[in-house]
Structures are given as structure tokens and as C-alpha cells.
Design an enzyme around this catalytic site. Structure first.
Site, PDB file in Angstrom:
ATOM      1  N   ARG A 240       0.844  -1.181   0.000  1.00  0.00           N
ATOM      2  CA  ARG A 240       0.000   0.000   0.000  1.00  0.00           C
ATOM      3  C   ARG A 240       0.886   1.240   0.000  1.00  0.00           C
ATOM      4  NH1 ARG A 240      -3.517  -2.531  -1.670  1.00  0.00           N
ATOM      5  NH2 ARG A 240      -5.590  -2.962  -0.808  1.00  0.00           N
TER       6      ARG A 240
ATOM      7  N   GLU B  64      -2.995   7.994  -5.617  1.00  0.00           N
ATOM      8  CA  GLU B  64      -3.172   7.320  -6.902  1.00  0.00           C
ATOM      9  C   GLU B  64      -4.431   7.831  -7.594  1.00  0.00           C
ATOM     10  OE1 GLU B  64      -3.131   3.087  -6.241  1.00  0.00           O
ATOM     11  OE2 GLU B  64      -1.053   3.081  -5.541  1.00  0.00           O
TER      12      GLU B  64
ATOM     13  N   HIS C 240       0.200   0.262  -9.956  1.00  0.00           N
ATOM     14  CA  HIS C 240      -0.578  -0.566  -9.032  1.00  0.00           C
ATOM     15  C   HIS C 240      -1.128  -1.806  -9.752  1.00  0.00           C
ATOM     16  CE1 HIS C 240      -3.103  -0.376  -5.099  1.00  0.00           C
ATOM     17  NE2 HIS C 240      -2.799  -1.617  -5.413  1.00  0.00           N
TER      18      HIS C 240
END
Length: 530
Positions: free
Chosen positions: A232, A261, A279
């Protein structure tokens, strides 16, 4: 009866949709568009989302019939879990759907970082052959420090062991013996930072882990260390990492997640020794397929009133295999309890005794409450709203466990005190080594051993001859077949209890006739339909 409606607000795998369509009316909408989402929620029973749909208090209020929100993935940043719990809505995710993909992505970044894959690729496609510039390092005989030895951390450890690496781990919630079984050496975070040639992060993001690997931590590492974060964003402080890279205190990094993000511009992008990705940890066909099918199965369980192992707002967590068979029995005990009590208790104790008490049995408390309120309230009772129903009615609930059980290997007991001081109890057990059979073994201190069935009745009366014949005659005249009968009494000529299991529901007038003819003190019936 119309099928329950499931609203799919974002893309779901074909396999997941197919599972849902077997039992439900499946509707679809664009969850990122509030003008579409809010009206679409009006009468649905379940909502399935990914990361773009905001499930907040407004959305939950619009969904008056909603019973479950399912996130086809791991993170729940877009779901207001507290608001859902207050509304009695189950929240589930797919916690294991992407663990293999996430572990493989961490190793992918670690390898790419070791061998300078990204900059070598960029140089070659621009016409530059730079073999010497992009000389890398081997993993063999290096030390890797895994920060967080959860499910993904364990998978990473297993895979890196095959490279011949020495594996350290920091995780204060893992026992030394468990780590040793995996060939992992548990150390403090400081020791891991000092010794590791590679550090890979596999922690959840919370107030304790945010910024965990920052300036102070990076001041303790080897200058040859390479750091991977595919967990994360924010656990690894990106500004601190930038400074460490700029000053040559860190040799490289592989980053799949960012504090904010989507991230399309970062100071980290200026380094050739930093490999970045948008990601992609869960971005495999297999992970998406698993996420879809896992949440579809969870929705099926939730809408049928069953316990959902992947629920995040239900006390109890994952259920041990040894405990699962006791769930339906405990719910039946709760329903029998309410039938016998004839009202809501002021206090309920759920007891788990014997071998089963060695496990986490919190879920049995939920199962008992689900049964207790199943025939009391109009709304559907679930594992999520059962504690709320108890709280609203001022019912004190306690879970009692003991590994001591004198008569049975396992015993589940629901015991309560009514407002008038009356005590009510019902106990059950599971018998058999392979296939486990449910038995009711006690009711209000009367001993018995009878298998619960869909239709049951209980008559308490003064012990005297001829009562069994009267009951059998009246049921026979009505065409109700007795499956099982047990007579229990405290002493000869004292108080007695008949427990009946029958093949069909006993009409109310027949119950009344039996009660009158035998002079019953109490007459109760219960239908234990699934």
C-alpha cells in the site's frame, strides 16, 4: 416469489456473473456515476463494487432493502464500513483473490530491480547496447527482509527461498515457532533494516504502519539495499526514499503503489534504478476471475442468511473447520430458546464447552442470536444485524467458554434470564466421528437426546400414566406423523417434558387440544425451516 436483485456497479468477471445469475436477478449500472447509482439502489438486495464506486451513508440510505455490499477485491477504502454496520448491512471482500498475483508482482519488481531490466530495455529500444552499464546482482546468498509475514508475505518467503536467499521477517503478530516452520528468522525491525540486501513490504495500511519506512528507518539500511513496495502506498515514505536514493544510501527500489493514486508524476521517476508500475499487484486475469467468483459466493451465502467467512464487519473472523458444523446447530438452539421462552430475554449466555472451546467460537454467539431473533422481528436477521437487534432490545449477551465438558465432547448451550426472572436453557451437541449428527440434549434442565427436525413441539406437565397415548392419538387423528418422541422428568410423579419431532407442522387447534387434554403447564412449537 421474485428473485433477490443484485446490482453490479463495476466490471465483474464472467464467471462471477454466471454464478450470480443462477439464483438472482442481476442488474448493472455505472457505479462511478452517482446519478445512475443512487436510483439503481432503491430495491436491490446486494451491491457489488470494485474501487470506483463510493458506498457512503447517502448510498446506504438510498438502498433500503440492501443486505450486503461486496467489494470484488481486497481494499475497502471506498466503502463506509461503520455506516454499513449501523444499517445492518454485511460488508464482504475477496481477501485471497489477489494474494498470489501480489506476491508474484513483488518478486517481479525485485528481479527487475536486481537486473536493471527497465533501464536496459529503454536503452535498447532507443538503439543503445549497454551491457556493462546495466550489470546486475544475483539473489543467491543474499538476505531479504520481509516486513509483514501475512498471507502475501508468506507466499513471497516461500518463493524467495527457492532462490537460495536467507529470509528475515519482522511481524510482531507472528510466533517464532510458526516462522521457524517456514524457514524464516523473526527479527526486530531495526535488525531487519541493518542486515537486509532486499526489503519487501507486505503490511496493511493503518495509523501504525503509515510512514513506517521513513527517514529514520532508511538511515539504518545498507547502501546496497533495494526496497520493494507492492503493498500500500504511504507505508514507504516516498519523499524519504527520494532523499535516500539521491544521497546514494539506497541502491534501488521497485514501486507498485503510491501515496496518492493515480500517480503520473513523481520525483522517483527520475531514477534509472527505480522500477515503477501503476498498481498492478492484482492486475492478472486469474486474480480478477477469483475476485468475481469469491464475492459471488459470498453474496449467495449472505442472501441465504448463512455465515460469510469473508465478512469484514462481523465479529468472529474466519471460522475454524472444527467450529463450522456447530453453526446451524447453534442457530436452531437459539430458535428453540425463543419458542420456549415465549419472549425476549434480558440476558443471554451462549456457552461452548469441551473440545470446541479450544478454538475461536465468537461466531457461535452470532449464530445463537440469529436464531433467537429469527422469529421475533419482521426484518431478515443476519450475522451482522443480530448483535444490533440485541442491543436495541437491551439484551445483555455473553459468550462463555470452557474446555471442561463432563458428558459430551462438545456442548453448545443457550441460557437466558427473562425480565420476570424465569430461566430458560437449551443445549445441543454434535455426535459422530465422520458425519456429525445434531442432538438436543437438554431443555430447562430436562435431559434428552433427540435429533432436531424441521417441526418440533414441547409439552410440560405433571408426570402421570397415559399422557404419551393421548398425544399419539390426537396427532394420529389429525394425520401428523411422529418422527421422534422423548419423555424426560425430574423425578417419578414430578414434572415431565415431552419433546416431539414430527413430519409436518402441528395445527394450532391440535396443539391446543393436546394441551387441554394432558393439562399441560406450557405448550410450545417451533418450525426450524432453513
Amino acid at each position: 416469489m421474485p428473485k433477490p436483485a443484485v446490482l453490479v456497479a463495476e466490471k465483474l468477471s464472467p464467471a462471477g456473473l454466471a454464478l450470480l445469475e443462477e439464483d438472482f436477478e442481476v442488474r448493472q449500472t455505472d457505479g462511478s456515476d452517482r446519478s445512475q447509482l443512487i436510483p439503481a439502489l432503491a430495491d436491490v438486495d446486494a451491491l457489488i463494487v470494485r474501487s470506483a464506486t463510493q458506498v457512503d451513508a447517502e448510498a446506504l440510505e438510498a438502498a433500503s432493502n440492501l443486505k450486503v455490499v461486496a467489494r470484488a477485491g481486497v481494499g475497502l477504502d471506498n466503502v463506509d464500513v461503520d455506516a454499513a454496520t449501523k444499517a445492518g448491512v454485511l460488508v464482504v471482500n475477496a481477501p485471497t483473490s489477489n494474494i498470489i498475483s501480489a506476491a508474484e508482482q513483488a518478486i517481479n519488481l525485485l528481479l527487475a530491480c536486481s537486473r536493471n531490466t527497465a533501464p536496459a530495455h529503454n536503452a535498447l529500444v532507443h538503439g543503445e547496447w549497454k551491457r556493462s552499464k546495466y550489470t546486475g546482482v544475483e539473489l543467491y546468498d543474499k538476505v531479504v527482509g520481509i516486513v509483514g509475514l501475512g498471507r502475501i508475505g508468506v507466499l513471497v518467503a516461500q518463493r524467495l527461498a527457492s532462490f537460495g536467499m536467507r529470509i528475515l521477517a519482522y511481524d510482531p503478530f507472528v510466533q517464532q515457532t510458526r516462522a521457524a516452520q517456514m524457514g524464516v528468522e523473526l527479527v526486530s525491525l531495526d535488525e531487519l533494516l541493518r542486515q537486509s540486501d532486499y526489503i519487501t513490504i507486505h503490511l496493511p495500511k493503518n495509523k501504525d504502519t503509515l510512514g513506517l519506512i521513513g527517514d529514520e528507518a532508511l538511515s539504518k539500511v545498507k547502501p546496497s539495499v533495494r526496497i520493494i513496495n507492492a503493498a500500500r502506498g504511504g507505508i514507504l515514505d516516498e519523499d524519504a526514499l527520494y532523499r535516500a536514493l539521491k544521497e546514494g544510501r539506497v541502491a534501488g527500489a521497485g514501486i507498485d503503489v503510491f501515496t496518492k493514486e493515480p500517480c503520473t508524476d513523481s520525483p522517483l521517476f527520475e531514477f534509472e534504478n527505480v522500477v515503477v508500475a501503476p498498481h498492478l499487484g492484482a492486475s492478472t486475469h486469474e486474480a480478477q476471475e477469483k475476485a468475481g467468483t469469491q464475492v459471488a459466493r459470498s453474496v449467495k451465502l449472505a442472501l441465504s442468511g448463512e455465515f460469510v467467512p469473508d465478512a469484514v464487519n462481523v465479529q468472529g473472523g474466519a471460522v475454524a473447520e472444527e467450529v463450522k458444523p456447530a453453526l446451524p446447530l447453534t442457530e436452531k438452539l437459539g430458535r428453540i430458546f425463543t419458542a420456549i421462552a415465549g419472549g425476549v430475554a434480558s440476558r443471554i449466555d451462549v456457552e461452548a464447552r469441551g473440545e470446541i472451546a479450544a478454538h475461536d467460537v465468537k461466531v457461535l454467539e452470532l449464530a445463537a442470536l440469529k436464531g433467537v431473533f429469527g422469529d421475533v422481528v419482521e426484518e431478515a436477521v443476519t450475522f451482522v444485524n443480530a448483535p444490533l437487534l440485541a442491543k436495541e432490545r437491551g439484551v445483555e449477551v455473553n459468550l462463555v467458554t470452557s474446555e471442561d465438558s463432563t458428558e459430551w465432547r462438545n456442548l453448545i448451550r443457550v441460557h437466558g434470564i427473562m425480565a420476570n426472572g424465569q430461566r430458560v436453557s437449551v443445549s445441543g451437541t454434535l455426535t459422530g466421528a465422520e458425519r456429525q449428527f445434531e442432538k438436543i440434549v437438554e431443555l430447562n434442565n430436562y435431559s434428552m437426546e433427540i435429533t432436531p427436525t424441521e417441526h418440533m413441539a414441547f409439552f410440560s406437565y405433571d408426570d402421570r400414566p397415559g399422557i404419551v397415548g393421548i398425544v399419539g392419538r390426537l396427532l394420529g387423528e389429525t394425520g401428523v406423523n411422529i418422527a421422534g418422541m422423548q419423555v424426560s422428568r425430574d423425578v417419578e410423579g414430578g414434572k415431565a417434558l415431552i419433546t416431539l419431532t414430527v413430519d409436518s407442522a402441528i395445527p394450532k387447534d391440535v396443539l391446543s387440544s393436546i394441551s387441554t387434554e394432558i393439562g399441560a403447564e406450557t405448550t410450545r412449537s417451533v418450525d426450524l425451516e432453513d
